[in-house]
Design an enzyme around this catalytic site. Structure first.
Site, PDB file in Angstrom:
ATOM      1  CG  ASP A  40      -0.362  -0.103   2.531  1.00 47.83           C
ATOM      2  OD1 ASP A  40       0.887  -0.148   2.625  1.00 47.83           O
ATOM      3  OD2 ASP A  40      -1.118  -0.147   3.526  1.00 47.83           O
ATOM      4  CB  SER A  41       4.565   1.683  -0.003  1.00 46.76           C
ATOM      5  OG  SER A  41       4.783   0.555  -0.836  1.00 46.76           O
ATOM      6  CG  ASP A  79       0.539  -4.222   2.000  1.00 43.66           C
ATOM      7  OD1 ASP A  79       0.835  -5.215   2.676  1.00 43.66           O
ATOM      8  OD2 ASP A  79       1.282  -3.218   1.908  1.00 43.66           O
ATOM      9  CE  LYS A 108       3.022  -6.194   4.004  1.00 45.67           C
ATOM     10  NZ  LYS A 108       2.532  -5.013   4.782  1.00 45.67           N
ATOM     11  CD  GLU A 110       0.081  -1.322   8.232  1.00 41.85           C
ATOM     12  OE1 GLU A 110      -0.337  -0.601   9.172  1.00 41.85           O
ATOM     13  OE2 GLU A 110       0.616  -0.863   7.200  1.00 41.85           O
ATOM     14  CD  GLU A 177       7.162  -0.309   8.051  1.00 41.04           C
ATOM     15  OE1 GLU A 177       7.453   0.804   7.568  1.00 41.04           O
ATOM     16  OE2 GLU A 177       6.162  -0.964   7.697  1.00 41.04           O
TER      17      GLU A 177
END
Length: 259
Positions: A40-41, A79, A108, A110, A177
């Site tokens: 998502d960066s 993500d 993935k 968070e 991270e």
């Protein structure tokens, strides 16, 4: 690379991972690294936003589908964006949508302790899950700053306990991270599943960087943990200046470049 072969790398060799958001760059990276992450960066490096929060599920699926078309050798992970898994019902619905439509090998998320039940549900429904712990960019606006994790014993123990829970419920790997290297290393040594680090020292089982950071195309800021392997922006600017000059001077196209 499959989930099974990815897991077998632990303790054998370090795992390399890089982000990609389109077929062009994914085609270059495929097979050169173990893992390609559609992160998502892309909200920042591709979309020009100040953080990862604005990117939508539909945009993540779109970009992952493009990357999937050319990714044949590397493991492909996508993500789940902010807001796509606030509860079990919506999280399962959106994860299935992502998994089915994007073609990713895994997703993935968070996570903290509150997401354990959701992750169990995803895994029980046949979705391969990598959990992202430590500094979580999707919490940037909530925290007001990117907070390095693992600065005290209580936080260290909480991170370790969470990692052990995530392994127990069936996550195939962890991304750690922005976490102090000593606790990231300790977590890695206590798990049977691989860990991939970013800004968490060399003691993890592998490393990931955002491609535009690593190759010098994103220069708004450079995190401490980034090593630049190419001054991409300068090289491309020189090339575009040369192209512009050739057009203005009528040296492009020449006879050999014309029909």
């Amino acid at each position: 690379m499959t989930i099974s072969s990815f897991k077998k790398l632990k303790g054998i060799e370090k795992i390399s991972a890089i982000t990609a958001y389109d077929a062009l760059f994914a085609g270059i990276f495929d097979g050169e690294v173990d893992v390609i992450l559609v992160g998502d960066s892309l909200s920042m490096s591709f979309g020009g936003n100040d953080d990862t929060i604005p990117i939508s599920l539909e945009a993540m699926i779109y970009h992952t589908k493009a990357v999937r078309k050319v990714t044949k050798k590397s493991l492909l992970i996508a993500d789940m964006p902010f807001g796509s898994y606030p509860n079990i019902n919506l999280g399962l619905k959106n994860a299935i949508k992502m998994y089915k439509q994007s073609g990713a090998d895994a997703i993935k998320l968070e996570v903290n302790e509150s997401k354990i039940t959701l992750l169990k549900e995803l895994i029980n429904n046949g979705i391969a899950v990598m959990a992202h712990i430590g500094l979580m960019p999707q919490f940037y606006r909530h925290d007001g700053v990117y907070k390095i994790k693992g600065k005290d014993e209580a936080e260290n123990q909480s991170l370790l306990d969470l990692a052990l829970q995530l392994e127990e419920i069936g996550c195939f790997g962890l991304l750690i991270e922005g976490t102090k290297s000593d606790i990231a290393t300790k977590i890695t040594k206590n798990l049977k599943i691989p860990t991939i680090g970013i800004g968490s020292g060399s003691g993890t089982d592998g490393q990931i960087l955002v491609w535009s950071d690593a190759f010098g195309f994103f220069n708004k800021f450079t995190p401490k943990f980034v090593r630049k392997y190419l001054d991409g922006e300068s090289i491309l600017k020189e090339a575009i200046k040369k192209y512009n000059a050739d057009v203005k001077n009528i040296t492009f196209p020449n006879e050999n470049e014309s029909y």
